[in-house]
Design a protein around this motif. Structure first.
Motif, PDB file in Angstrom:
ATOM      1  N   PRO A   9       0.835  -1.203   0.000  1.00  0.00           N
ATOM      2  CA  PRO A   9       0.000   0.000   0.000  1.00  0.00           C
ATOM      3  C   PRO A   9       0.875   1.260   0.000  1.00  0.00           C
ATOM      4  CG  PRO A   9      -0.732  -1.555   1.679  1.00  0.00           C
ATOM      5  CD  PRO A   9       0.574  -2.059   1.155  1.00  0.00           C
ATOM      6  N   LYS A  10       0.446   2.273  -0.734  1.00  0.00           N
ATOM      7  CA  LYS A  10       1.227   3.509  -0.856  1.00  0.00           C
ATOM      8  C   LYS A  10       1.566   4.116   0.498  1.00  0.00           C
ATOM      9  CE  LYS A  10      -0.491   4.962  -5.397  1.00  0.00           C
ATOM     10  NZ  LYS A  10       0.519   4.409  -6.217  1.00  0.00           N
ATOM     11  N   ALA A  16      13.348   5.321   0.977  1.00  0.00           N
ATOM     12  CA  ALA A  16      14.567   4.526   0.800  1.00  0.00           C
ATOM     13  C   ALA A  16      14.273   3.140   0.251  1.00  0.00           C
ATOM     14  CB  ALA A  16      15.309   4.414   2.124  1.00  0.00           C
ATOM     15  N   GLY A  17      13.007   2.723   0.316  1.00  0.00           N
ATOM     16  CA  GLY A  17      12.635   1.412  -0.195  1.00  0.00           C
ATOM     17  C   GLY A  17      13.013   0.264   0.715  1.00  0.00           C
ATOM     18  N   THR A  18      13.278   0.556   1.998  1.00  0.00           N
ATOM     19  CA  THR A  18      13.699  -0.494   2.921  1.00  0.00           C
ATOM     20  C   THR A  18      12.635  -0.842   3.959  1.00  0.00           C
ATOM     21  OG1 THR A  18      14.753   1.162   4.320  1.00  0.00           O
ATOM     22  CG2 THR A  18      16.151   0.078   2.680  1.00  0.00           C
ATOM     23  N   CYS A  19      11.398  -0.521   3.687  1.00  0.00           N
ATOM     24  CA  CYS A  19      10.303  -0.830   4.602  1.00  0.00           C
ATOM     25  C   CYS A  19       9.709  -2.196   4.278  1.00  0.00           C
ATOM     26  CB  CYS A  19       9.201   0.222   4.468  1.00  0.00           C
ATOM     27  SG  CYS A  19       9.721   1.831   5.048  1.00  0.00           S
ATOM     28  N   PRO A  20       8.882  -2.742   5.192  1.00  0.00           N
ATOM     29  CA  PRO A  20       8.186  -3.982   4.871  1.00  0.00           C
ATOM     30  C   PRO A  20       7.417  -3.834   3.564  1.00  0.00           C
ATOM     31  CG  PRO A  20       7.855  -3.411   7.166  1.00  0.00           C
ATOM     32  CD  PRO A  20       8.530  -2.237   6.515  1.00  0.00           C
ATOM     33  N   ALA A  21       7.368  -4.899   2.793  1.00  0.00           N
ATOM     34  CA  ALA A  21       6.703  -4.848   1.488  1.00  0.00           C
ATOM     35  C   ALA A  21       6.097  -6.202   1.160  1.00  0.00           C
ATOM     36  CB  ALA A  21       7.690  -4.439   0.399  1.00  0.00           C
ATOM     37  N   ILE A  22       5.143  -6.205   0.241  1.00  0.00           N
ATOM     38  CA  ILE A  22       4.519  -7.446  -0.215  1.00  0.00           C
ATOM     39  C   ILE A  22       4.464  -7.406  -1.744  1.00  0.00           C
ATOM     40  CG2 ILE A  22       2.177  -6.517   0.084  1.00  0.00           C
ATOM     41  CD1 ILE A  22       1.301  -9.405   0.784  1.00  0.00           C
ATOM     42  N   PHE A  23       4.778  -8.544  -2.334  1.00  0.00           N
ATOM     43  CA  PHE A  23       4.769  -8.702  -3.780  1.00  0.00           C
ATOM     44  C   PHE A  23       3.971  -9.952  -4.131  1.00  0.00           C
ATOM     45  CE2 PHE A  23       8.614  -6.594  -2.501  1.00  0.00           C
ATOM     46  CZ  PHE A  23       8.793  -5.577  -3.421  1.00  0.00           C
ATOM     47  N   GLU A  24       3.391  -9.980  -5.312  1.00  0.00           N
ATOM     48  CA  GLU A  24       2.672 -11.145  -5.819  1.00  0.00           C
ATOM     49  C   GLU A  24       3.420 -11.657  -7.044  1.00  0.00           C
ATOM     50  OE1 GLU A  24      -1.901 -12.271  -7.083  1.00  0.00           O
ATOM     51  OE2 GLU A  24      -1.239 -10.203  -7.248  1.00  0.00           O
ATOM     52  N   THR A  25       3.534 -12.985  -7.170  1.00  0.00           N
ATOM     53  CA  THR A  25       4.215 -13.553  -8.330  1.00  0.00           C
ATOM     54  C   THR A  25       3.202 -14.153  -9.296  1.00  0.00           C
ATOM     55  OG1 THR A  25       4.487 -15.831  -7.572  1.00  0.00           O
ATOM     56  CG2 THR A  25       6.118 -14.215  -6.809  1.00  0.00           C
ATOM     57  N   ALA A  50      14.315 -26.495   7.188  1.00  0.00           N
ATOM     58  CA  ALA A  50      15.688 -25.992   7.080  1.00  0.00           C
ATOM     59  C   ALA A  50      15.835 -24.910   6.012  1.00  0.00           C
ATOM     60  CB  ALA A  50      16.635 -27.148   6.805  1.00  0.00           C
ATOM     61  N   GLU A  51      15.086 -25.004   4.918  1.00  0.00           N
ATOM     62  CA  GLU A  51      15.204 -24.025   3.836  1.00  0.00           C
ATOM     63  C   GLU A  51      14.254 -22.831   3.997  1.00  0.00           C
ATOM     64  OE1 GLU A  51      12.018 -26.908   2.612  1.00  0.00           O
ATOM     65  OE2 GLU A  51      14.002 -27.153   3.472  1.00  0.00           O
ATOM     66  N   GLU A  52      13.562 -22.742   5.117  1.00  0.00           N
ATOM     67  CA  GLU A  52      12.598 -21.667   5.350  1.00  0.00           C
ATOM     68  C   GLU A  52      13.115 -20.681   6.394  1.00  0.00           C
ATOM     69  OE1 GLU A  52       8.380 -23.912   4.540  1.00  0.00           O
ATOM     70  OE2 GLU A  52       9.182 -23.999   6.549  1.00  0.00           O
ATOM     71  N   VAL A  53      12.570 -19.473   6.358  1.00  0.00           N
ATOM     72  CA  VAL A  53      12.816 -18.468   7.388  1.00  0.00           C
ATOM     73  C   VAL A  53      11.460 -17.924   7.823  1.00  0.00           C
ATOM     74  CG1 VAL A  53      15.101 -17.786   6.580  1.00  0.00           C
ATOM     75  CG2 VAL A  53      13.100 -16.583   5.748  1.00  0.00           C
ATOM     76  N   VAL A  54      11.411 -17.391   9.008  1.00  0.00           N
ATOM     77  CA  VAL A  54      10.188 -16.781   9.532  1.00  0.00           C
ATOM     78  C   VAL A  54      10.310 -15.275   9.355  1.00  0.00           C
ATOM     79  CG1 VAL A  54       8.733 -16.488  11.571  1.00  0.00           C
ATOM     80  CG2 VAL A  54       9.935 -18.643  11.202  1.00  0.00           C
ATOM     81  N   ILE A  55       9.307 -14.683   8.710  1.00  0.00           N
ATOM     82  CA  ILE A  55       9.293 -13.241   8.454  1.00  0.00           C
ATOM     83  C   ILE A  55       8.102 -12.643   9.189  1.00  0.00           C
ATOM     84  CG2 ILE A  55       9.073 -11.449   6.686  1.00  0.00           C
ATOM     85  CD1 ILE A  55      11.592 -13.093   6.342  1.00  0.00           C
ATOM     86  N   GLU A  56       8.337 -11.555   9.893  1.00  0.00           N
ATOM     87  CA  GLU A  56       7.255 -10.847  10.579  1.00  0.00           C
ATOM     88  C   GLU A  56       7.030  -9.506   9.899  1.00  0.00           C
ATOM     89  OE1 GLU A  56       5.932  -9.406  15.057  1.00  0.00           O
ATOM     90  OE2 GLU A  56       7.799 -10.503  14.780  1.00  0.00           O
ATOM     91  N   VAL A  57       5.769  -9.238   9.541  1.00  0.00           N
ATOM     92  CA  VAL A  57       5.403  -7.970   8.906  1.00  0.00           C
ATOM     93  C   VAL A  57       4.200  -7.390   9.638  1.00  0.00           C
ATOM     94  CG1 VAL A  57       6.269  -8.651   6.634  1.00  0.00           C
ATOM     95  CG2 VAL A  57       3.893  -9.070   7.187  1.00  0.00           C
ATOM     96  N   PRO A  58       3.998  -6.083   9.550  1.00  0.00           N
ATOM     97  CA  PRO A  58       2.821  -5.480  10.153  1.00  0.00           C
ATOM     98  C   PRO A  58       1.542  -6.076   9.527  1.00  0.00           C
ATOM     99  CG  PRO A  58       4.377  -3.769   9.505  1.00  0.00           C
ATOM    100  CD  PRO A  58       4.854  -5.054   8.919  1.00  0.00           C
TER     101      PRO A  58
END
Length: 66
Positions: A9-10, A16-25, A50-58
């Motif tokens: 969302p805008k 700087a482009g370093t904030c949380p973000a979401i993309f669709e593929t 093992a190949e996964e990471v946990v990501i926390e976003v607002p």
């Protein structure tokens, strides 16, 4: 190569482009940028492969991207 479309969302975008973000593929998945979370501290370490990471976003990042 995957086609990626930004859904952030805008009001959550940063200069700087370093904030949380979401993309669709185009392969039916989402890509999230957020803080790397510690699965052990959250008590979900057995759910993370093992190949996964946990990501926390607002929460509003996902709620408002729809």
């Amino acid at each position: 190569m995957k086609i990626i479309k930004e859904l952030t969302p805008k009001e959550m975008s940063c200069m700087a482009g370093t904030c949380p973000a979401i993309f669709e593929t185009d392969e039916g998945s989402y890509i999230l940028i957020g803080k790397k979370a510690d699965a052990d501290k959250l008590g979900i370490e057995k759910r993370v492969a093992a190949e996964e990471v946990v990501i926390e976003v607002p929460k509003r990042l996902i709620d408002r991207s729809k």
